[in-house]
Write a protein that holds these residues in place. Sequence first.
Motif, PDB file in Angstrom:
ATOM      1  N   PHE A  38       0.751  -1.229  -0.108  1.00 31.44           N
ATOM      2  CA  PHE A  38      -0.042   0.095  -0.047  1.00 31.44           C
ATOM      3  C   PHE A  38       0.949   1.278   0.036  1.00 31.44           C
ATOM      4  O   PHE A  38       0.528   2.296   0.645  1.00 31.44           O
ATOM      5  CB  PHE A  38      -0.967   0.017   1.143  1.00 31.44           C
ATOM      6  CG  PHE A  38      -1.859  -1.191   1.104  1.00 31.44           C
ATOM      7  CD1 PHE A  38      -3.036  -1.035   0.350  1.00 31.44           C
ATOM      8  CD2 PHE A  38      -1.951  -2.232   2.126  1.00 31.44           C
ATOM      9  CE1 PHE A  38      -3.721  -2.285   0.292  1.00 31.44           C
ATOM     10  CE2 PHE A  38      -2.901  -3.321   2.106  1.00 31.44           C
ATOM     11  CZ  PHE A  38      -3.747  -3.311   1.172  1.00 31.44           C
ATOM     12  N   GLU A  39       1.819   1.595  -0.858  1.00 27.21           N
ATOM     13  CA  GLU A  39       2.624   2.513  -1.060  1.00 27.21           C
ATOM     14  C   GLU A  39       1.752   3.666  -1.825  1.00 27.21           C
ATOM     15  O   GLU A  39       1.433   3.449  -2.926  1.00 27.21           O
ATOM     16  CB  GLU A  39       3.796   2.373  -1.955  1.00 27.21           C
ATOM     17  CG  GLU A  39       4.969   1.263  -1.279  1.00 27.21           C
ATOM     18  CD  GLU A  39       6.193   1.341  -2.005  1.00 27.21           C
ATOM     19  OE1 GLU A  39       7.043   0.550  -1.407  1.00 27.21           O
ATOM     20  OE2 GLU A  39       6.336   1.644  -3.188  1.00 27.21           O
ATOM     21  N   GLU A  40       1.434   4.659  -0.985  1.00 29.16           N
ATOM     22  CA  GLU A  40       0.688   5.876  -1.705  1.00 29.16           C
ATOM     23  C   GLU A  40       1.475   6.552  -2.540  1.00 29.16           C
ATOM     24  O   GLU A  40       2.659   6.913  -1.840  1.00 29.16           O
ATOM     25  CB  GLU A  40       0.208   6.720  -0.490  1.00 29.16           C
ATOM     26  CG  GLU A  40      -0.115   8.207  -1.153  1.00 29.16           C
ATOM     27  CD  GLU A  40      -1.268   8.386  -1.963  1.00 29.16           C
ATOM     28  OE1 GLU A  40      -0.978   8.964  -2.978  1.00 29.16           O
ATOM     29  OE2 GLU A  40      -2.406   7.521  -1.845  1.00 29.16           O
TER      30      GLU A  40
ATOM     31  N   ASN B 225       1.471   1.177  -5.022  1.00 29.71           N
ATOM     32  CA  ASN B 225       2.749   0.733  -5.528  1.00 29.71           C
ATOM     33  C   ASN B 225       3.482  -0.070  -4.381  1.00 29.71           C
ATOM     34  O   ASN B 225       2.891  -0.155  -3.259  1.00 29.71           O
ATOM     35  CB  ASN B 225       3.866   1.679  -5.853  1.00 29.71           C
ATOM     36  CG  ASN B 225       3.088   2.713  -6.888  1.00 29.71           C
ATOM     37  OD1 ASN B 225       2.805   2.329  -7.879  1.00 29.71           O
ATOM     38  ND2 ASN B 225       3.446   4.134  -6.752  1.00 29.71           N
ATOM     39  N   VAL B 226       4.408  -1.039  -4.760  1.00 33.42           N
ATOM     40  CA  VAL B 226       5.396  -1.832  -4.008  1.00 33.42           C
ATOM     41  C   VAL B 226       6.819  -1.523  -4.217  1.00 33.42           C
ATOM     42  O   VAL B 226       6.933  -0.874  -5.351  1.00 33.42           O
ATOM     43  CB  VAL B 226       4.991  -3.420  -4.121  1.00 33.42           C
ATOM     44  CG1 VAL B 226       3.545  -3.550  -3.454  1.00 33.42           C
ATOM     45  CG2 VAL B 226       5.097  -3.712  -5.707  1.00 33.42           C
ATOM     46  N   ASN B 227       7.720  -2.084  -3.451  1.00 35.60           N
ATOM     47  CA  ASN B 227       9.282  -2.006  -3.940  1.00 35.60           C
ATOM     48  C   ASN B 227       9.299  -3.724  -4.357  1.00 35.60           C
ATOM     49  O   ASN B 227       9.000  -4.582  -3.649  1.00 35.60           O
ATOM     50  CB  ASN B 227       9.801  -1.846  -2.557  1.00 35.60           C
ATOM     51  CG  ASN B 227      10.182  -0.388  -2.674  1.00 35.60           C
ATOM     52  OD1 ASN B 227       9.525   0.443  -3.096  1.00 35.60           O
ATOM     53  ND2 ASN B 227      11.159  -0.156  -1.777  1.00 35.60           N
ATOM     54  N   THR B 228       9.834  -3.592  -5.590  1.00 36.25           N
ATOM     55  CA  THR B 228       9.933  -5.015  -6.309  1.00 36.25           C
ATOM     56  C   THR B 228      11.213  -5.274  -6.496  1.00 36.25           C
ATOM     57  O   THR B 228      12.364  -4.376  -6.632  1.00 36.25           O
ATOM     58  CB  THR B 228       9.491  -4.882  -7.663  1.00 36.25           C
ATOM     59  OG1 THR B 228       8.040  -4.630  -7.562  1.00 36.25           O
ATOM     60  CG2 THR B 228       9.919  -5.821  -8.558  1.00 36.25           C
ATOM     61  N   ILE B 229      11.694  -6.581  -6.246  1.00 41.61           N
ATOM     62  CA  ILE B 229      12.887  -7.394  -6.661  1.00 41.61           C
ATOM     63  C   ILE B 229      12.577  -8.211  -7.689  1.00 41.61           C
ATOM     64  O   ILE B 229      11.497  -9.162  -7.567  1.00 41.61           O
ATOM     65  CB  ILE B 229      13.512  -8.130  -5.192  1.00 41.61           C
ATOM     66  CG1 ILE B 229      14.276  -6.777  -4.472  1.00 41.61           C
ATOM     67  CG2 ILE B 229      14.757  -8.882  -5.850  1.00 41.61           C
ATOM     68  CD1 ILE B 229      14.592  -7.464  -3.171  1.00 41.61           C
TER      69      ILE B 229
END
Length: 519
Positions: free
Chosen positions: A89-91, A248-252
Amino acid sequence: MTPLFSRGPFSRSGTVRRGLVPLLCGALAAGGLAAAGVATLAPGTASASSHREAPLISGTPQYDNTDLYAFVSPDKPDTTTIVANWIPFEEPAGGPNFYTFADDAQYDIHIDNNGDAQDDLLFRYTFKTHTRNGNTFLYNTGAVKSLDDPNLNVTQTYDIDLVRLKHGREVYRTRIADKVPVAPSDVGKASMPDYGKLRAQAVYRTAGGAATFAGQADDPFFADLRVFDLLYGGNLSEVGRDTLKGYNVNTIALQVPNDLIRESAGQPIVGVWSTTQRRNAQGYYTQVSRLGNPLVNEVVNPQKDKDRFNASQPAYDAQFLKNVTNPELPKLIESIYKIKAPAEPRNDLVDVFLKGVKGLNQPPNVRPSEELRLNTSIKPAMHPKRLGVLDGDNAGFPNGRRLTDDVIDEALQVVEGELVGSKNDLGDGVDKNDKGFEKSFPYVAEPTSGSRGPLAKGTTAGTDVRSQLGDALQPAGSSGGSGSGNTVLIAASAASGAAGILLLGTAVGWWRRRIRRPY
């Protein structure tokens, strides 16, 4: 390959029959969902896969592994792509401290290539944050044109270590990448006018034929999370909205040759899971998050087991077996919607989710454990079907997991007895992501920009709003003759404030001169 599961009597198109919602609600009130013959809008099991899935991890989002995907790369079928996401839940506009990977964590991707519930390979990502100017609150001090632009004030880099293990013990370690730049959070179009360029610069290819990416991305998971309001309001009045849209999310993302991760061409099935380990005050690392198949720690494990599961290893998953053979979810659905729960024990769920499907992605001599299992010899589908194996597409979930796989509908139908004769067409009414995915690595969609949302009142795209005195806060170039009352009021207030400051400055100057002079 012959489809392992035949199609049921219901349509698998996944089309949301929104016009039937009132009819469905009436049928449900009478306990007649099954008799109505239209179950497309029945309750799903979503909880954003592993977004906020356990009490402890929900309070530490930097370490919260939200989703895991593993699939044979559609444009490079001699490789496998693994995508793991963190920070739910990245705003997009959530500044000034935007979203970074934790410096005190180990983000691990585990590979079990022989089915013994122990990892044989481990890819470890570790991050370091760099701040150019600590005397500003800004994430970026101007428009960012490249990853090494000095205007990008807060940056991250990462290293990747490849660890080989045997019987759970490290036997070899090598660094396959170091100081690779991370793609930043997409602050907005003024700060990052060409975010696609920044994304492309963050893709790094290693000498051994692998590729890696780390950075912000659109959350690829799609689901209606209002399931927690006692399964969509108890009457399906809350259904069909992608709750994760716009977050958004942080992706690897890691793309590796198939031959690197599988035991052999004759045994091409691998098990994949991801974990996060956090460094404690004594300097030791403790596992705080774990993810293999989607939904397990949300709707399979009860509250008492959630934190323990996040800290555990697949080799010890026998302690959670009863949660699979006697699941709570079908009973909940039966109590609310009168859909009869399948008979227990649910050995069909053990076969699919703990061992893999026999003849497809079940390794020989498999030890039951919670891993995302992928047969790397199955070629990618030219036209992927969102229900994967349930719809005859053996390149999809539960044979690995593609970004487009509708795991909510698939898992729900299996939990409700699809494999034991209880044919159903259940789902949450959300069948695809709000953004399209890329055709090449890293495949995930670009993040939603912080610039999203309507423009300022009275402006159009390409214009600006100026706050200088005299511009009256109007779009540049406008006449201002018929501007809004609020704009005129703000401009008048600003002008009055400026005049007041000028008068105050004059008075202070006169007073100082008066003090210094004897008359």
